[in-house]
Design an enzyme around this catalytic site. Structure first.
Site: not given
Ligand code: FE2
Length: 428
Positions: A59, A61, A154, A212, A215, A311, A317
């Site tokens: 996982h 991005h 997203q 996802h 979350e 991630d 983030w």
């Molecule tokens: Fe993610």
């Protein structure tokens, strides 16, 4: 004497405790033996260090990697500000920009032992630049780093008019896995539609699913039960992953016991992302603050497959990270309290075999005769020391070819007993 291409001598073979010689012929592990008598062009002495299959990051991005600080740093450290900053950044995406950042991140990851990656790619952006860039990079790296791409909406699928069409369009562009984001839709009903559409698209195109899911810290965010139910009803056991599932942290126990039973029955996989979620979750709490992590111990005890993801690497983030899966695992061990001895020695499975199962690559993954010679040599004596020391990865091999090397570092001290080299391995 038969000739082989390479012998790795004195390898502590992961999962066995045994020290063996590994013979490699034509890119394949041709033999694992107590003492190889074969001749070989190349010999690597592992000196009883741990040899395991390469790490899998299930996982990531990649499209957002290494964008931290652009157009600004995330000043509040919250998910909302991260989404806003990425929204700003992605107005000016270019294929070259994404490819060069992603390639650089991959060089970091490979040097630290990861050669299998599942990356989400944002498909909320009208030109689908991320999909174009990452599918190009995926073919450029074929056979060296395996990249699976997830179409990741997203901004939601039903939150803006083009959302559904963009997701569908991306699936014809070299995507491997269909993604969703039900908790980000405008209503609970749209969240269910999000999950249903993902299943319909995956069924139609025979693709894997990675959503996802939940979350959030909202204990009423319960899309995971829908994902499990559809997996069972559609007979897609083993092909469906839910990422994050942080809301489960806050569900009541009666509900969670039933849910975990259904997840196990569905053969579902859950991915935990300790870097991002330890920082982003429970921001609405005063004290005490919840931990933003799903119920890892209970899921494992209930027979649900779990893997750890990195991630983010330096993105809006999560402002830190260096692409090291052992660091992600070490953090999870702490916040999920996986400190029992058996939990510690098996923890490495969460970034190797368990993650490979989720990527559906288990047939060609592992240190076994007849499988591709994909392996790494860690500067650690065994699995326990690997998760404790988070050591350097001395060799990374794909199909019998060394693709990354790191010289082991060492320190010397001079105290009351003279000069000595420090050995941080407690087991040796
Ligand atoms: Fe993610």
């Amino acid at each position: 004497m038969k000739a082989v291409d390479c012998i790795i001598r004195n390898a502590r073979v992961a999962g066995t405790g045994n020290v063996r010689d590994i013979e490699i012929t034509d890119g394949i592990i041709s033999s694992i033996t107590e003492s190889s008598q074969a001749g070989a062009k190349d010999i690597i002495d592992a000196e009883k260090r741990l040899v395991c299959p390469p790490f899998v990051d299930p996982h990531l991005h990649l499209d957002a990697a290494l964008t931290v600080g652009n157009p600004d740093f995330n000043r509040s450290g919250t998910l909302q500000e991260g989404i806003r900053l990425w929204g700003e950044y992605k107005k000016n995406l270019s294929i070259e920009d994404i490819k060069s950042r992603a390639y650089r991140a991959i060089t970091w990851m490979v040097s630290q032992g990861t050669t299998f990656v599942r990356s989400h790619v944002d498909v909320s952006e009208p030109a689908l630049t991320g999909v174009k860039a990452l599918t190009e990079l995926k073919s450029e790296l074929k056979g060296i780093v395996d990249i699976q791409l997830v179409a990741f909406p997203q901004d939601g699928i039903f939150t803006f008019p083009e959302g559904k069409a963009l997701l569908e369009k991306s699936l014809a562009m070299g995507i491997d896995v269909v993604g969703g984001i039900p908790h980000n839709e405008l209503t609970r009903e749209d969240g269910i539609k999000d999950v249903e559409l993902v299943f319909a698209l995956a069924e139609e195109r025979d693709l894997l699913i990675d959503i996802h899911c939940d979350e959030t810290d909202d204990d009423q965010s319960r899309f995971l039960e829908t994902v499990a139910a559809l997996t069972i009803k559609k007979g897609m056991e083993g092909r469906v992953t839910a990422s994050h599932t942080t809301a489960m942290h806050s569900y009541n126990n009666a509900y969670t016991i039933k849910l975990i039973g259904n997840l196990a029955r569905a053969g579902m996989h859950i991915i935990v992302n300790p870097f991002d979620n330890s920082i982003l979750q429970a921001r609405g709490d005063s004290y005490p603050k919840r931990r933003g992590i799903t119920r890892v111990d209970e899921l494992l005890a209930g027979g649900v497959n779990i893997a750890v993801g990195h991630d983010s690497i330096l993105d809006p983030w999560y402002p830190l990270g260096r692409g090291n899966m052992l660091h992600a695992l070490n953090l999870l061990i702490h916040i999920a309290q996986l400190a029992g001895y058996d939990e510690l020695v098996s923890a490495i499975d969460l970034i190797t075999g368990r993650a490979a199962l989720l990527l559906n690559i288990q047939d060609r993954y592992g240190i076994e005769e007849g499988k591709p010679a994909d392996l790494i040599i860690l500067d650690a004596a065994d699995e326990f020391e690997a998760v404790r020391l988070m050591p350097e990865c001395l060799y990374v091999m794909r199909s019998g070819k060394v693709i990354a090397r790191t010289e082991p570092s060492y320190s010397t001290v001079e105290l009351s007993r003279g000069r000595e080299v420090v050995d941080l391995n407690f087991h040796s």
